[in-house]
Write a protein that holds these residues in place. Structure first.
Motif, PDB file in Angstrom:
ATOM      1  N   ASN A 242      65.577   5.712 -51.867  1.00 30.78           N
ATOM      2  CA  ASN A 242      65.949   4.462 -52.510  1.00 30.78           C
ATOM      3  C   ASN A 242      67.458   4.307 -52.427  1.00 30.78           C
ATOM      4  N   THR A 243      67.937   3.141 -52.017  1.00 32.37           N
ATOM      5  CA  THR A 243      69.381   2.934 -51.965  1.00 32.37           C
ATOM      6  C   THR A 243      69.744   1.623 -52.655  1.00 32.37           C
ATOM      7  N   ILE A 252      67.420  -0.652 -42.149  1.00 30.96           N
ATOM      8  CA  ILE A 252      68.261   0.540 -41.987  1.00 30.96           C
ATOM      9  C   ILE A 252      67.542   1.768 -42.531  1.00 30.96           C
ATOM     10  N   VAL A 253      66.931   1.630 -43.705  1.00 24.54           N
ATOM     11  CA  VAL A 253      66.188   2.751 -44.298  1.00 24.54           C
ATOM     12  C   VAL A 253      65.035   3.162 -43.380  1.00 24.54           C
ATOM     13  N   GLU A 254      64.328   2.193 -42.810  1.00 17.08           N
ATOM     14  CA  GLU A 254      63.244   2.494 -41.871  1.00 17.08           C
ATOM     15  C   GLU A 254      63.765   3.294 -40.677  1.00 17.08           C
ATOM     16  N   GLU A 271      61.938  -3.959 -50.570  1.00 19.05           N
ATOM     17  CA  GLU A 271      62.997  -4.232 -51.540  1.00 19.05           C
ATOM     18  C   GLU A 271      62.409  -4.204 -52.942  1.00 19.05           C
ATOM     19  N   LEU A 272      63.145  -3.605 -53.859  1.00 17.68           N
ATOM     20  CA  LEU A 272      62.765  -3.615 -55.270  1.00 17.68           C
ATOM     21  C   LEU A 272      63.458  -4.771 -55.979  1.00 17.68           C
ATOM     22  N   PHE A 287      64.040   0.371 -50.343  1.00 19.85           N
ATOM     23  CA  PHE A 287      63.363   1.673 -50.351  1.00 19.85           C
ATOM     24  C   PHE A 287      62.638   1.908 -49.029  1.00 19.85           C
ATOM     25  N   GLY A 288      62.407   3.171 -48.758  1.00 20.56           N
ATOM     26  CA  GLY A 288      61.470   3.603 -47.724  1.00 20.56           C
ATOM     27  C   GLY A 288      60.696   4.774 -48.313  1.00 20.56           C
ATOM     28  N   LYS A 289      59.392   4.819 -48.079  1.00 23.65           N
ATOM     29  CA  LYS A 289      58.587   5.903 -48.626  1.00 23.65           C
ATOM     30  C   LYS A 289      57.404   6.167 -47.715  1.00 23.65           C
ATOM     31  N   PHE A 290      56.951   7.415 -47.714  1.00 23.31           N
ATOM     32  CA  PHE A 290      55.795   7.774 -46.906  1.00 23.31           C
ATOM     33  C   PHE A 290      55.095   8.979 -47.530  1.00 23.31           C
TER      34      PHE A 290
END
Length: 293
Positions: A242-243, A252-254, A271-272, A287-290
């Motif tokens: 999370n940035t 960019i996160v991806e 986006e949050l 955010f990016g999450k997996f």
């Protein structure tokens, strides 16, 4: 596909309105007015309505400091709020700091739900979770409440003490507290051969370690991502990045995640935001999450 996500389980938090570089928000029974650099549009409610509703306003003196002004002197300086979803429940102490923060970033509840859900569906009996740049510990508490063996890392001793207090009022125990520069800690864990089922990163744009180490997001995030990938359990894991930086997008996160983990599975980016009762959406980071199960 880029997602737009906002918390759905908060009873003790409400974004009432935002605009003109401020936000009107309720934490428990206390309503605050705080600066908000992202709220560049006009307020929906009138100034008179804002004045009527709020209990405490933050007035900035500089870019990094200010003071809280109470309408009623009897309004408490500290109070507790609760968060719970179907998998976990925690309590957090609110307090008025000199730099406008109160001890929680409410939009992070979206990530808390993801943490708890993944811990509950892991086959590992007590999954190991590492929370980096962990602040006052909302994500750490959620992980512990959901059944994880949690390590909490932050470079500022005072906020780690605050997180420990949150653990106590949440009736939890045994979180491992580490006051250290996050990047240094990760490199040592790699040398120790440690593995984690869950890793949470919420790095600041700028920061300092306990020994004066300098952190600048764009200079260090690639190194950090390459390192934390070495700590993930290969069989069963999740990771959240999370940035909150005005220069960072979810694309960019991806790219950061795919560069560090070309074989990533179940990747989500987005986006949050916080949905104001008055109508506007307030963007608060990407955010990016997996996960892999």
């Amino acid at each position: 596909m880029i997602q737009l996500l906002t918390p759905t389980h908060w009873k003790d938090y409400e974004l009432i309105d935002c605009g003109d570089f401020e936000k009107l928000e309720r934490f428990g029974n206390v309503v605050l007015i705080r600066p908000e650099p992202q709220a560049v549009w006009n307020k929906t409610f009138s100034d008179a309505e804002w004045q009527k509703r709020h209990d405490i306003r933050f007035k900035g003196r500089s870019a990094t400091a200010g003071e809280w002004i109470k309408k009623n002197p009897k309004t408490p300086d500290r109070w507790h709020i609760e968060y719970k979803n179907g998998d976990a429940a925690i309590k957090l102490r609110m307090a008025m700091t000199s730099f406008k923060h109160v001890g929680v970033f409410p939009e992070q509840a979206v990530n808390w739900d993801y943490i708890a859900k993944n811990i509950k569906r892991f086959k590992t009996p007590k999954p190991k979770v590492l929370n980096l740049f962990a602040y006052t510990g909302g994500a750490s508490l959620i992980a512990q409440s959901a059944g994880a063996d949690t390590t909490h890392v932050d470079s500022i001793k005072q906020v780690v003490s605050w997180a420990n207090e949150n653990q106590e009022i949440s009736n939890l125990k045994d979180i491992r507290w580490v006051v250290e520069d996050a990047l240094k800690f990760v490199k040592r864990e790699i040398k120790r051969g440690k593995k984690y089922n869950g890793i949470i990163l919420d790095p600041p744009a700028y920061g300092h370690g306990p020994n004066g180490e300098k952190w600048k997001l764009e200079d260090h995030i690639t190194e950090m991502m390459n390192d934390v990938m070495q700590l993930l359990d290969p069989q069963e894991h999740f990771l959240i990045l999370n940035t909150y930086s005005l220069g960072f997008s979810s694309v960019i996160v991806e790219n950061l995640i795919k560069s560090a983990n070309p074989k990533v599975e179940n990747l989500e980016i987005g986006e949050l935001y916080l949905q104001a009762t008055a109508g506007p959406k307030l963007p608060l980071g990407v955010f990016g999450k997996f996960y892999k199960i």
